[in-house]
Design an enzyme around this catalytic site. Sequence first.
Site: not given
Ligand code: FRU
Length: 483
Positions: A40, A100
């Site tokens: 992300d 994230s």
């Molecule tokens: C989305 C996610 C988020 C999380 C992150 C972990 O792709 O699953 O919800 O914070 O990736 O890498």
Amino acid sequence: MSNPLASDLNTLRKVVEQNANPGRFAQTFHLVPPTGWLNDPNGLCQLGDTYHAFFQYSPFSAEGGVKMWGHCTSHDMVRWTYEGTALYPDQPVDVGGVYSGSAYVEDGVMHVFYTGNVKREDDTNYDYVNTGREANTVYVTSTDGVNFGPKKLVMANADYPGDDTEHVRDPKVWRDGDTYYMVQGARKKDDTGEVLVFSSPDLVHWELCNRITSNTRFGYMWECPDYFELTDTGDFAPRDAVKVLSVSPQGLHGGDWDRRNVYQSGYFVLLGDVTGTCALLPFALWDAGFDFYAPQSFMADDGRRILIGWMGMPDEKTYTNLTVRDGWQHCFTVPREVTARNGRVLQWPIRELESFRTNGRKATDAIEASDTRAFDLLVEQVRSDEELSISLADQLQILWSDRKFELRFASEDMESVGAGRRSRFEYLDELRNVRVVGDVSSIEVFVNDGELAFSSRYYPNEYNVAVEAPGAQISLWDIDATE
Ligand code: FRU
């Protein structure tokens, strides 16, 4: 760096980065990880004349691993410079990964909020949905995106509603008047996705002020929420502001969802007050291609709302990325300007990209070109009642026929140009224009002024473009983003 865990992770990631060689699918104007895995976009913001983009980063394996925040800067959002790694999982509150989050900028300070992920391990049988997981909301500040102050825990599991599971994450913060607001994505115990809205007078003390979900259940988890308002620039603006609640729902099945990606990213136009009584209009996809997830937006100082997505798809078993054998995987999309016209939300590649166009060619009806490793193609004044086809690398067809707009790879073979990808399509009432932005191993397609987009990675052996669009005006450029 005084924390020994952070310091050692820093040393190790430098070693793997020094040995990296991205190989023949290296992108030229997309943000990529120096090595390893990216997911992300995080902490997108502008500070002075510099854009900052952080990313979920696992440098030690192209297949993922413990998450930290990689950091890139840019002055034009086209040429990105890797600045190293900003936040490491080095504290009890985030030892399972710096997940994230977002950056809210005020008076030259980046106020960063992220999810400190913790998965407990002892002899208890945790399911990591209802037990065993900590979703810590962590707050940290920086004035340069490189040096960060101490990590402060501002919310933990006990601060979230009791009928939520332990899946609560991805804080996105903004300010309205004297109050700060934060959205977080959540999975309720009855397996419904929702958005939690919190408010705060000081960025440190947060209180739940709203819970937003759809009328009927729409997946079991909503990841990476975002909320923003757009001014409608249309001739007959039905509303002054178009309120956009963006989410990445997991667990959609049945009907058209079965032919789409395993997880989705899209938005609800929100009627009413995000912090109070509100209703959601039907969900619309940001992107109907193979590779798009967990987008995040920010407002540039010039007022533009910019959205960047992760050009990837987690847990997708049917296709892969041939860059894994070169030690890296995934990239960001080209940043997109998001606008609203007559109630419709539109996405268009940032205008800065146009200043990297070279070698322009124009034609009517058809065009062919080779060596198109990085290109920008615009097909305008399309005759909606005629068929249109755009062929890329002889293997990827973009087709319009009988109201169906489709991206179709010629082969489903895992070693082919699509690396297992086959077809993504949507039905549209009409086709007015198509823009395709291609980099070495990605294409992004924008349909009807950006009412819908399709993003995909692709892995050509030879590069070429061939368009057949009777009556349409075609423009093709190379993109040269090398210094
Ligand atoms: C989305 C996610 C988020 C999380 C992150 C972990 O792709 O699953 O919800 O914070 O990736 O890498």
